[in-house]
Design a protein around this motif. Sequence first.
Motif, short mmCIF file in Angstrom:
data_model
loop_
_atom_site.label_atom_id
_atom_site.label_comp_id
_atom_site.label_asym_id
_atom_site.label_seq_id
_atom_site.Cartn_x
_atom_site.Cartn_y
_atom_site.Cartn_z
N TYR A 48 0.84 -1.20 0.00
CA TYR A 48 0.00 0.00 0.00
C TYR A 48 0.87 1.24 0.00
CZ TYR A 48 -3.05 3.59 2.01
OH TYR A 48 -3.73 4.74 2.26
N ARG A 49 0.44 2.28 -0.69
CA ARG A 49 1.13 3.56 -0.67
C ARG A 49 0.14 4.66 -0.37
NH1 ARG A 49 4.47 0.59 -0.17
NH2 ARG A 49 6.40 0.23 -1.31
N HIS A 50 0.39 5.36 0.74
CA HIS A 50 -0.45 6.49 1.08
C HIS A 50 -0.12 7.66 0.17
CE1 HIS A 50 -1.78 10.01 3.51
NE2 HIS A 50 -2.82 9.24 3.72
N PHE A 51 -1.02 8.65 0.12
CA PHE A 51 -0.80 9.83 -0.72
C PHE A 51 0.57 10.47 -0.47
CE2 PHE A 51 -5.57 9.98 -0.55
CZ PHE A 51 -5.79 9.78 -1.91
N GLN A 52 0.97 10.55 0.80
CA GLN A 52 2.21 11.24 1.12
C GLN A 52 3.43 10.50 0.60
OE1 GLN A 52 1.47 10.98 5.40
NE2 GLN A 52 3.40 9.89 5.64
N GLU A 53 3.28 9.23 0.23
CA GLU A 53 4.39 8.45 -0.32
C GLU A 53 4.43 8.50 -1.85
OE1 GLU A 53 5.20 4.74 2.46
OE2 GLU A 53 3.11 4.77 1.80
N LEU A 54 3.40 9.08 -2.47
CA LEU A 54 3.33 9.13 -3.92
C LEU A 54 4.16 10.29 -4.47
CD1 LEU A 54 -0.49 8.48 -4.47
CD2 LEU A 54 1.39 6.82 -4.53
N PRO A 55 4.64 10.19 -5.70
CA PRO A 55 5.37 11.31 -6.32
C PRO A 55 4.48 12.55 -6.41
CG PRO A 55 5.64 9.30 -7.60
CD PRO A 55 4.58 9.01 -6.58
N PHE A 56 5.11 13.69 -6.36
CA PHE A 56 4.38 14.95 -6.44
C PHE A 56 3.54 15.03 -7.71
CE2 PHE A 56 4.11 19.40 -7.79
CZ PHE A 56 3.55 19.99 -6.66
N SER A 57 4.10 14.56 -8.83
CA SER A 57 3.38 14.62 -10.10
C SER A 57 2.12 13.78 -10.08
CB SER A 57 4.30 14.16 -11.24
OG SER A 57 4.76 12.84 -11.02
N MET A 58 2.15 12.64 -9.39
CA MET A 58 0.96 11.79 -9.32
C MET A 58 -0.12 12.44 -8.46
SD MET A 58 0.63 7.74 -8.34
CE MET A 58 1.54 7.30 -9.81
N ARG A 59 0.30 13.11 -7.39
CA ARG A 59 -0.68 13.81 -6.56
C ARG A 59 -1.32 14.98 -7.32
NH1 ARG A 59 2.09 15.63 -1.37
NH2 ARG A 59 4.05 15.31 -2.50
N VAL A 60 -0.54 15.64 -8.17
CA VAL A 60 -1.10 16.71 -9.01
C VAL A 60 -2.11 16.13 -9.98
CG1 VAL A 60 -0.55 18.35 -10.85
CG2 VAL A 60 0.90 18.23 -8.82
N LEU A 61 -1.79 14.96 -10.57
CA LEU A 61 -2.72 14.30 -11.49
C LEU A 61 -4.01 13.93 -10.77
CD1 LEU A 61 -3.39 12.93 -14.21
CD2 LEU A 61 -2.23 10.87 -13.33
N VAL A 106 -11.94 13.55 1.69
CA VAL A 106 -10.87 12.81 2.37
C VAL A 106 -9.62 12.73 1.50
CG1 VAL A 106 -10.20 10.54 3.27
CG2 VAL A 106 -12.45 11.49 3.82
N SER A 107 -9.81 12.44 0.22
CA SER A 107 -8.66 12.32 -0.68
C SER A 107 -7.91 13.64 -0.81
CB SER A 107 -9.11 11.83 -2.06
OG SER A 107 -9.66 10.52 -1.98
N MET A 108 -8.63 14.72 -1.03
CA MET A 108 -7.98 16.03 -1.19
C MET A 108 -7.26 16.44 0.10
SD MET A 108 -8.32 17.29 -4.26
CE MET A 108 -8.55 19.06 -4.43
N TYR A 109 -7.89 16.20 1.24
CA TYR A 109 -7.28 16.59 2.51
C TYR A 109 -6.02 15.78 2.79
CZ TYR A 109 -6.59 17.03 7.54
OH TYR A 109 -6.03 17.23 8.78
N GLN A 110 -6.13 14.45 2.65
CA GLN A 110 -4.98 13.62 2.97
C GLN A 110 -3.86 13.75 1.94
OE1 GLN A 110 -5.55 9.61 4.22
NE2 GLN A 110 -7.25 10.09 5.60
N MET A 111 -4.20 14.15 0.73
CA MET A 111 -3.19 14.28 -0.31
C MET A 111 -2.21 15.41 -0.02
SD MET A 111 -3.85 14.05 -4.42
CE MET A 111 -5.53 13.70 -4.09
N TRP A 112 -2.70 16.48 0.62
CA TRP A 112 -1.87 17.67 0.76
C TRP A 112 -1.65 18.13 2.21
CZ3 TRP A 112 0.72 18.48 -3.42
CH2 TRP A 112 0.16 18.15 -4.66
#
Length: 254
Positions: free
Chosen positions: A10-23, A234-240
Amino acid sequence: MSDRPIHRLYRHFQELPFSMRVLFTATLVVFGLGYLFALTYVYTSHAGKDGKPGLSEEDLVITYSGNSQATKMESALRGPMSGMVGQKDMAKLLAWLHSGAKRDEYEKEIKPILDNNCMDCHDGSNPHLVNLNGYENLQDVVATDTGADIPTLVRQSHIHLFGITFIFFIMGFIFSHAWLRPIWLKSLIMAMPFACVMADVSSWYFTKLYHPFAWVVIVAGAFMGLCFATMWVVSMYQMWFYTVPDRVSDRTFS
């Protein structure tokens, strides 16, 4: 936060590349805007068909099962088309419908009203819109309103089933990177929209047979919207903004 992965699968948002979080963020923004437009369309296309302001169970009954006390044209004039015709012309149209929609009255008073207010869209050039150009073409809409016919419902059904499934698959995939416990709640939020869309679409047909199924349409739509909003926020909050606690075991986090 250590360098050790939060979960081995599993990979939480904070472990994802910045570009993927922007996508993911851009996707959620567009989906959110699209959902707002969809809600607006549902309201404007169904509200007021019972002659009362707002969207009600009776509006949905009229949409899918029809109204034995009115014609299709009257239902449209009292509902989604209510703002397209002035009050004086509206009164003339309704009086004509209630008096039997006679041809001689059509030529004298009704045709000019339709030509001035309706022909921009309903002149017959668009096969997906009702053709109001000519007395013969009006016969379907001056008949008793029986609601959406089966071919129309089938066309709308396959669009909704494929389209909404695609949207919530992407929403669920993005949301799967969030941390939410207990796991059964997270899974329920992801799975419920698929059950809701099946209940929603099937109830269009059942409402033609048994009017209380209109409440299933309302409840299913409400739960679908609640799940969408939950996954979005939840996704937007935890992503950033959110940081996962340091102590999280593989068993409690997936």
